[in-house]
Design a protein around this motif. Structure first.
Motif, PDB file in Angstrom:
ATOM      1  N   ASN A 191      -8.120  12.200   3.874  1.00  0.00           N
ATOM      2  CA  ASN A 191      -8.311  13.147   2.790  1.00  0.00           C
ATOM      3  C   ASN A 191      -9.327  12.628   1.784  1.00  0.00           C
ATOM      4  N   GLY A 192     -10.535  13.160   1.887  1.00  0.00           N
ATOM      5  CA  GLY A 192     -11.591  12.783   0.955  1.00  0.00           C
ATOM      6  C   GLY A 192     -11.930  13.934   0.028  1.00  0.00           C
ATOM      7  N   THR A 193     -11.022  14.933   0.013  1.00  0.00           N
ATOM      8  CA  THR A 193     -11.210  16.018  -0.952  1.00  0.00           C
ATOM      9  C   THR A 193     -10.608  15.506  -2.233  1.00  0.00           C
ATOM     10  N   GLU A 194     -11.314  15.654  -3.300  1.00  0.00           N
ATOM     11  CA  GLU A 194     -10.759  15.184  -4.565  1.00  0.00           C
ATOM     12  C   GLU A 194      -9.531  16.031  -4.857  1.00  0.00           C
ATOM     13  N   CYS A 195      -8.434  15.382  -5.280  1.00  0.00           N
ATOM     14  CA  CYS A 195      -7.193  16.133  -5.486  1.00  0.00           C
ATOM     15  C   CYS A 195      -7.411  17.309  -6.415  1.00  0.00           C
ATOM     16  N   GLU A 196      -8.110  17.074  -7.488  1.00  0.00           N
ATOM     17  CA  GLU A 196      -8.197  18.087  -8.526  1.00  0.00           C
ATOM     18  C   GLU A 196      -9.562  18.078  -9.172  1.00  0.00           C
ATOM     19  N   PRO A 197      -9.949  19.228  -9.744  1.00  0.00           N
ATOM     20  CA  PRO A 197     -11.245  19.277 -10.437  1.00  0.00           C
ATOM     21  C   PRO A 197     -11.296  18.257 -11.573  1.00  0.00           C
ATOM     22  N   GLY A 198     -12.407  17.582 -11.676  1.00  0.00           N
ATOM     23  CA  GLY A 198     -12.575  16.606 -12.755  1.00  0.00           C
ATOM     24  C   GLY A 198     -12.442  15.182 -12.254  1.00  0.00           C
ATOM     25  N   ILE A 231       0.829  -1.208   0.000  1.00  0.00           N
ATOM     26  CA  ILE A 231       0.000   0.000   0.000  1.00  0.00           C
ATOM     27  C   ILE A 231       0.868   1.265   0.000  1.00  0.00           C
ATOM     28  N   VAL A 232       0.565   2.145  -0.945  1.00  0.00           N
ATOM     29  CA  VAL A 232       1.224   3.455  -1.006  1.00  0.00           C
ATOM     30  C   VAL A 232       0.128   4.516  -1.057  1.00  0.00           C
ATOM     31  N   GLY A 233       0.521   5.778  -0.845  1.00  0.00           N
ATOM     32  CA  GLY A 233      -0.456   6.876  -0.881  1.00  0.00           C
ATOM     33  C   GLY A 233      -1.146   6.902  -2.241  1.00  0.00           C
ATOM     34  N   MET A 234      -2.466   6.717  -2.235  1.00  0.00           N
ATOM     35  CA  MET A 234      -3.160   6.558  -3.506  1.00  0.00           C
ATOM     36  C   MET A 234      -3.737   7.859  -4.053  1.00  0.00           C
ATOM     37  N   GLY A 235      -3.461   8.945  -3.355  1.00  0.00           N
ATOM     38  CA  GLY A 235      -3.928  10.240  -3.835  1.00  0.00           C
ATOM     39  C   GLY A 235      -3.092  10.736  -5.005  1.00  0.00           C
ATOM     40  N   GLY A 236      -1.915  10.198  -5.169  1.00  0.00           N
ATOM     41  CA  GLY A 236      -1.088  10.629  -6.299  1.00  0.00           C
ATOM     42  C   GLY A 236       0.389  10.646  -5.978  1.00  0.00           C
ATOM     43  N   VAL A 285      -1.304  12.431  11.003  1.00  0.00           N
ATOM     44  CA  VAL A 285      -1.176  11.470   9.917  1.00  0.00           C
ATOM     45  C   VAL A 285      -2.258  11.797   8.911  1.00  0.00           C
ATOM     46  N   CYS A 286      -1.843  12.011   7.686  1.00  0.00           N
ATOM     47  CA  CYS A 286      -2.790  12.405   6.657  1.00  0.00           C
ATOM     48  C   CYS A 286      -2.785  11.341   5.563  1.00  0.00           C
ATOM     49  N   LEU A 287      -3.937  10.708   5.374  1.00  0.00           N
ATOM     50  CA  LEU A 287      -4.019   9.634   4.381  1.00  0.00           C
ATOM     51  C   LEU A 287      -5.239   9.825   3.487  1.00  0.00           C
ATOM     52  N   ASN A 288      -5.078   9.408   2.252  1.00  0.00           N
ATOM     53  CA  ASN A 288      -6.163   9.482   1.290  1.00  0.00           C
ATOM     54  C   ASN A 288      -7.236   8.412   1.595  1.00  0.00           C
ATOM     55  N   VAL A 289      -8.486   8.672   1.262  1.00  0.00           N
ATOM     56  CA  VAL A 289      -9.545   7.692   1.536  1.00  0.00           C
ATOM     57  C   VAL A 289      -9.307   6.356   0.839  1.00  0.00           C
ATOM     58  N   ALA A 290      -8.762   6.425  -0.374  1.00  0.00           N
ATOM     59  CA  ALA A 290      -8.512   5.170  -1.099  1.00  0.00           C
ATOM     60  C   ALA A 290      -7.450   4.346  -0.378  1.00  0.00           C
ATOM     61  N   THR A 291      -6.478   5.028   0.220  1.00  0.00           N
ATOM     62  CA  THR A 291      -5.458   4.326   0.996  1.00  0.00           C
ATOM     63  C   THR A 291      -6.108   3.657   2.213  1.00  0.00           C
ATOM     64  N   VAL A 292      -7.036   4.375   2.827  1.00  0.00           N
ATOM     65  CA  VAL A 292      -7.722   3.832   4.001  1.00  0.00           C
ATOM     66  C   VAL A 292      -8.524   2.589   3.620  1.00  0.00           C
ATOM     67  N   LYS A 293      -9.167   2.659   2.467  1.00  0.00           N
ATOM     68  CA  LYS A 293      -9.927   1.495   1.987  1.00  0.00           C
ATOM     69  C   LYS A 293      -8.985   0.316   1.728  1.00  0.00           C
ATOM     70  N   GLY A 352     -11.831   1.250   8.184  1.00  0.00           N
ATOM     71  CA  GLY A 352     -10.416   1.520   7.926  1.00  0.00           C
ATOM     72  C   GLY A 352      -9.875   2.599   8.848  1.00  0.00           C
ATOM     73  N   VAL A 353     -10.688   3.631   9.071  1.00  0.00           N
ATOM     74  CA  VAL A 353     -10.264   4.720   9.959  1.00  0.00           C
ATOM     75  C   VAL A 353     -10.124   4.185  11.382  1.00  0.00           C
ATOM     76  N   GLU A 354     -11.026   3.287  11.786  1.00  0.00           N
ATOM     77  CA  GLU A 354     -10.936   2.705  13.136  1.00  0.00           C
ATOM     78  C   GLU A 354      -9.648   1.904  13.293  1.00  0.00           C
ATOM     79  N   ILE A 355      -9.298   1.172  12.235  1.00  0.00           N
ATOM     80  CA  ILE A 355      -8.033   0.422  12.276  1.00  0.00           C
ATOM     81  C   ILE A 355      -6.874   1.398  12.455  1.00  0.00           C
ATOM     82  N   LEU A 356      -6.944   2.517  11.715  1.00  0.00           N
ATOM     83  CA  LEU A 356      -5.880   3.514  11.800  1.00  0.00           C
ATOM     84  C   LEU A 356      -5.795   4.121  13.190  1.00  0.00           C
ATOM     85  N   LEU A 357      -6.956   4.375  13.799  1.00  0.00           N
ATOM     86  CA  LEU A 357      -6.965   4.922  15.162  1.00  0.00           C
ATOM     87  C   LEU A 357      -6.233   3.971  16.098  1.00  0.00           C
TER      88      LEU A 357
END
Lengths: 314, 501
Positions: free
Chosen positions: B161-168, B135-140, B261-269, B186-191
């Motif tokens: 981070n559930g903000t979409e990185c970029e418009p579109g 698993i790596v940061g999936m936001g980009g 700790v800042c992680l993308n939602v896809a990473t959490v999934k 996933g967030v509970e696991i992270l906690l």
């Protein structure tokens, strides 16, 4: 990538449109001269820029299309006396384009405001022609005759209000005995003020430079007026005389040669406003906008390097 | 809702919006191509040979470097090639890839050590498992997640981070709508892993459906869900932290340095998938959009399947296209759709090719400076980058640039500013590396000179000392001889005297 906002040539075009009201006021009071000067200036600008670009081996069309040469020509054309002989504007614009801009590498690389460099050059070289202003409406035929020196025309000429006031004061006349109001100049300034506000609303210029410029004039003139209201003009008059509004909204705001940081723009504008009054009151020239702008242009790199904005996390 | 806490940024709405943001599961690809070095990681060594049969989720390449993650087969089938293939990279690189022909059965490896009851296991074991899952940061950015989590002992807050990185891009929105309970879990696991007090899931305010579905699924009072303004660059770790916690991460530091700790939602999934389901990272959600497709949509695609596999599902038109991986702002142009989908590929832009507007001269209008979310002066940086005065550019905080491209976006002269800045960064790194090496060489040379000189003088001193010692010795011997002869003389005279008496 395009943000859908204005591109550089559209910005230039907007600035040109915004000059319309002030030019209109000048036309209303002094007649066709201003329009003839503008046409002459634009033609000269296009020709001199094209010639110089082809000397440099650069494509002519895209550079001409950015509109900056045309804007320079218009700014210079409305700064000189409306009835100045044709070669004044031709020489001035050629100088402004070549020595004010192209010689540094073209738009974006010039340290000085090209139009004001042209103006300063003309004022120093041809002081007589540059300080003789028509004082009445002149129709198209007479204007052409006067500007192209076809036949001698009987036009009422004189100094500008600033010049006249300065002379009278130096002769010892008290201000209260002088007619210091000038209807035409107030209207022309008002025209440029409204045009300038349009540019502000369209976010083509930033508020800092005009605001600080006006503040600089007001503060400096106000201080002098407080010291002695017999020999110094009231500050509000300074704002509505000469090239104050043109300078505040159209000349000092030239992005290329002005300060580029938000704080720097405030300092830059204020210093120019201050110098304008100092040159008007204590200097040998009737108006000080051109010299003030050029002098503070030199200080821009210094101002910029001391006014860097705070970087995130630093 | 959180207000705008940082200046700059740009407001851009999704240029190709769709009505229902869903996910289409794609059919299994015929073959997958898996590069041996993904971004940010060292090249892995294959542990399979051509002809081997593999299962989905089986490790097919790895290396000992802690900073890299293993590579898994994303379909079951046979390894048919290990050779060079074009990958989605700025420079159009080819790199060694493992090609697997799918057998269509999608047989998975067994999860031998189930961690379903994750709270019973120590953090280190769970982190190891996340490492194993690739698993790596999936936001980009693709930063390995296990490294981030390994540093998270003193973390107080988790920002998801559930903000979409970029418009579109719509893949995170789709993921939150389709897998809300998995995200919460996933967030509970992270906690549990980070021992943090709370977690905040940040969602832009133009995604009410994602917000609501997470809200319904969240019963944990340590997890909160926050609306943030839909402003571009809010998705950046630093700016998101500023928006949510009003905390400014110091220049040069990361969120982890201030206990976040800042992680993308896809990473959490993906963390949910490995810890609860025992499934390593083999697929991701990709948005396909742009002017060249008539049906922009999100697809859940196996890693290593080609761009073409999912682009063809979005009804592309017949015109010539520009292909871009990632968003319109920070994405990279790739030569064709014949490149594999990577872990960081959140979006594929298929745009009709249009004539590019040429760049004009910078007129220092300052629009870029207004748009810069980190308070830089791009107009000055441009000047120094263009003239390759990188020292000066660094003085103007070149390395604080997050390359978000807001400046390029607003530039009225259409200057590709960010390209200049990334070039200047690389140039500066190179020259300072060269300078460093030259300095070391110079120091070595100077030390050698010094050493030779020192040896010379030492030897001279030694010789001098020796000479002196010999001289002294000789003098001493002489004086002793003298004494002996004097004594002998005395004895002789005494003898003579006695004889005379």
């Amino acid at each position: 990538m395009n943000s859908g906002e204005l591109n550089t040539s559209q910005v230039m075009r907007q600035v040109i449109y915004a000059l319309g009201l002030g030019v209109g006021a000048s036309f209303y009071f002094f007649g066709w001269g201003v329009l003839i000067q503008i046409v002459l200036g634009i033609v000269t600008a296009l020709v001199s820029e094209s010639v110089f670009l082809s000397f440099r081996g650069l494509p002519v069309k895209p550079t001409i299309a950015d509109g900056s040469a045309i804007l320079t020509a218009i700014l210079l054309a409305i700064s000189i006396p409306t009835m100045a002989p044709w070669w004044i504007i031709v020489v001035g614009v050629t100088f402004a384009i070549i020595f004010g801009k192209q010689i540094y590498g073209g738009l974006g690389n010039n340290p000085f405001n090209p139009a004001m460099l042209g103006y300063a050059f003309l004022l120093i070289s041809y002081p007589l022609q540059m300080t003789t202003w028509g004082s009445d409406y002149v129709n198209i035929e007479q204007s052409i005759n006067a500007i192209f020196n076809i036949s001698s025309v009987d036009i009422l000429t004189g100094a500008t209000k600033l010049d006249e006031v300065k002379m009278q004061i130096s002769l010892g006349t008290h201000i209260e005995n002088l007619d210091i109001y000038s209807l035409s100049q107030s209207w022309i300034n008002a025209g440029f003020l409204v045009g300038g506000l349009y540019l502000l609303i369209r976010k083509i210029i930033y508020w800092q430079i005009p605001t600080a410029f006006i503040l600089g004039i007001f503060a400096t003139a106000g201080l002098l007026f407080l010291i002695d209201d017999n020999i110094y003009l009231p500050p509000q008059l300074h704002l509505m005389l000469g090239a104050s509004m043109l300078g505040a909204f159209f000349i000092a705001t030239d992005p290329v040669s002005s300060s580029t940081t938000p704080k720097g723009r405030l300092i830059y504008g204020f210093l120019i406003g201050m110098l304008v009054v100092i040159i008007r009151v204590f200097g040998g020239y009737p108006d000080g906008v051109a010299f003030a702008v050029l002098l503070i242009n030199i200080a821009v790199p210094l101002i910029d390097s001391y006014t860097k904005p705070k970087v995130f996390g630093k | 809702m959180y207000s705008d806490l940082y200046k700059g940024g740009v407001f851009i709405s999704n240029p190709y919006p769709i009505d229902d943001v869903g996910i289409k599961k794609t059919t299994l690809p015929n073959k997958v191509i898996l590069p041996l070095n993904e971004r940010m990681t060292e090249k892995a060594t294959p542990c399979v040979k051509v002809g081997d049969l593999v299962l989905t989720g089986q490790v097919i390449a790895s290396n000992d470097d802690f900073n890299s993650v293993p590579i898994h087969a994303t379909v079951s089938g046979q390894v048919t090639a290990i050779d060079d293939h074009l990958i989605p990279h700025k420079s159009g690189f080819k790199t060694q890839c493992i090609t697997i022909q799918s057998d269509g059965k999608d047989e998975w490896v067994k999860d031998e050590n189930s961690t379903k009851d994750y709270w019973k296991y120590p953090q280190s074991l769970l982190i190891e498992k996340i490492h194993y899952a690739g698993i790596v940061g999936m936001g980009g950015a693709g930063f390995p997640t296990h490294i981030k989590l390994g540093l998270s002992q003193n973390c107080s807050t988790i920002i998801v981070n559930g903000t979409e990185c970029e418009p579109g891009i719509m893949c995170d929105d789709a993921l939150m709508q389709n897998y809300p309970s998995q995200v919460i879990k996933g967030v509970e696991i992270l906690l549990h892993i980070c021992g943090a007090e709370r977690a905040i899931i940040a969602i832009e305010n133009d995604k009410p459906d994602a917000y609501n579905s997470l809200l319904i699924n969240n019963n944990n009072d340590r997890i909160s869900i926050a609306h943030v303004p839909t402003k571009y660059t809010s998705g950046s770790e630093k700016l998101l932290t500023k928006t949510i916690l009003d905390k400014e991460i110091p220049s040069g530091d990361f969120a982890i340095d201030v206990g976040i700790v800042c992680l993308n939602v896809a990473t959490v999934k993906a963390i949910f998938d490995i810890i609860i389901e025992g499934k390593p990272l083999v697929s991701r959600i990709v948005t396909v959009t742009g002017s060249g497709v008539s049906k922009p949509y999100n697809y859940e695609a196996r890693l290593g399947s080609s761009f073409e596999d999912i682009v063809s599902l979005s009804s592309p038109n017949k015109l010539k296209h520009d292909v871009r991986m990632g968003g319109m702002m920070m994405g990279i142009d790739v030569p064709s759709t014949d490149v594999p989908i990577s872990k960081t590929c959140n979006c594929i832009f298929i745009n009709n090719r249009v004539a590019k507007d040429t760049a004009r001269e910078c007129i220092r209008c300052g629009s870029c400076n207004q748009a810069c979310p980190v308070g830089l002066l791009p107009q000055q940086l441009y000047w120094y980058s263009k003239s390759e005065k990188t020292d000066k550019a660094v003085e103007y905080s070149l390395f604080d640039c997050i390359e978000c491209a807001c400046c390029s976006y607003v530039c009225p002269s259409n200057i590709p500013l960010v390209e200049y800045f990334s070039f200047a960064k690389a140039l500066h790194r190179n020259t300072s590396e060269e300078k460093r090496k030259a300095n070391i060489a110079r120091e070595r040379f100077e030390y050698r000179e010094f050493r030779l000189e020192r040896n010379k003088t030492e030897r001279a001193q030694m010789m001098e000392a020796k000479k002196k010692a010999i001289k002294e010795k000789m003098a001493k011997e002489k004086s002793q001889k003298d004494k002996i002869t004097k004594a002998m003389e005395r004895v002789n005279t005494n003898k003579k005297n006695k004889i005379n008496e």
